[in-house]
Write a protein that holds these residues in place. Sequence first.
Motif, PDB file in Angstrom:
ATOM      1  N   MET A 135       0.886  -0.930   0.017  1.00  0.00           N
ATOM      2  CA  MET A 135       0.095   0.022  -0.059  1.00  0.00           C
ATOM      3  C   MET A 135       0.707   1.265  -0.129  1.00  0.00           C
ATOM      4  SD  MET A 135      -3.250   0.714   2.809  1.00  0.00           S
ATOM      5  CE  MET A 135      -2.536   1.838   3.789  1.00  0.00           C
ATOM      6  N   ASP A 136       0.556   2.211  -0.794  1.00  0.00           N
ATOM      7  CA  ASP A 136       1.352   3.417  -0.880  1.00  0.00           C
ATOM      8  C   ASP A 136       0.516   4.364   0.068  1.00  0.00           C
ATOM      9  OD1 ASP A 136       3.056   5.311  -1.577  1.00  0.00           O
ATOM     10  OD2 ASP A 136       1.741   6.031  -3.439  1.00  0.00           O
ATOM     11  N   THR A 137       1.513   4.650   1.041  1.00  0.00           N
ATOM     12  CA  THR A 137       0.889   5.543   2.127  1.00  0.00           C
ATOM     13  C   THR A 137       1.558   7.216   2.108  1.00  0.00           C
ATOM     14  OG1 THR A 137       2.469   4.774   3.587  1.00  0.00           O
ATOM     15  CG2 THR A 137       0.301   3.739   3.693  1.00  0.00           C
ATOM     16  N   SER A 138       1.962   7.543   0.954  1.00  0.00           N
ATOM     17  CA  SER A 138       2.723   8.764   0.794  1.00  0.00           C
ATOM     18  C   SER A 138       1.669   9.782   0.794  1.00  0.00           C
ATOM     19  CB  SER A 138       3.678   8.891  -0.429  1.00  0.00           C
ATOM     20  OG  SER A 138       2.854   8.552  -1.670  1.00  0.00           O
ATOM     21  N   ALA A 139       0.549   9.731   0.231  1.00  0.00           N
ATOM     22  CA  ALA A 139      -0.401  10.821   0.616  1.00  0.00           C
ATOM     23  C   ALA A 139      -0.790  10.980   1.654  1.00  0.00           C
ATOM     24  CB  ALA A 139      -1.684  10.357  -0.492  1.00  0.00           C
ATOM     25  N   LEU A 140      -1.162   9.971   2.651  1.00  0.00           N
ATOM     26  CA  LEU A 140      -1.511   9.999   3.978  1.00  0.00           C
ATOM     27  C   LEU A 140      -0.392  10.649   4.839  1.00  0.00           C
ATOM     28  CD1 LEU A 140      -3.550   9.183   6.348  1.00  0.00           C
ATOM     29  CD2 LEU A 140      -2.640   7.025   6.377  1.00  0.00           C
TER      30      LEU A 140
END
Length: 85
Positions: A66-71
């Motif tokens: 899961m890409d959590t860079s935005a969060l």
Amino acid sequence: MSQKKVDAYKAEKANREKIMKKEKLILTIEKLAALVACMVAVCWIGYSVYGKVTEGQETVTTETVMDTSALDSYLNGISADSEAE
């Protein structure tokens, strides 16, 4: 009754409580041992059945990325705004 039988009866009567307690204790120990043996048998059978059932099944592992860079950037923005105030 002969004197021998009378003496034996009196001795048994005098020790009757002690004899009854001993017999009760032995009966309780026998029941406890039977209970433990039954529990061991049931657990062993259950474990064996569980092993047979799960033996043929494969374990499928699914890996999720899961890409959590935005969060992370959103949370950093919130913490920066609260520090600026």
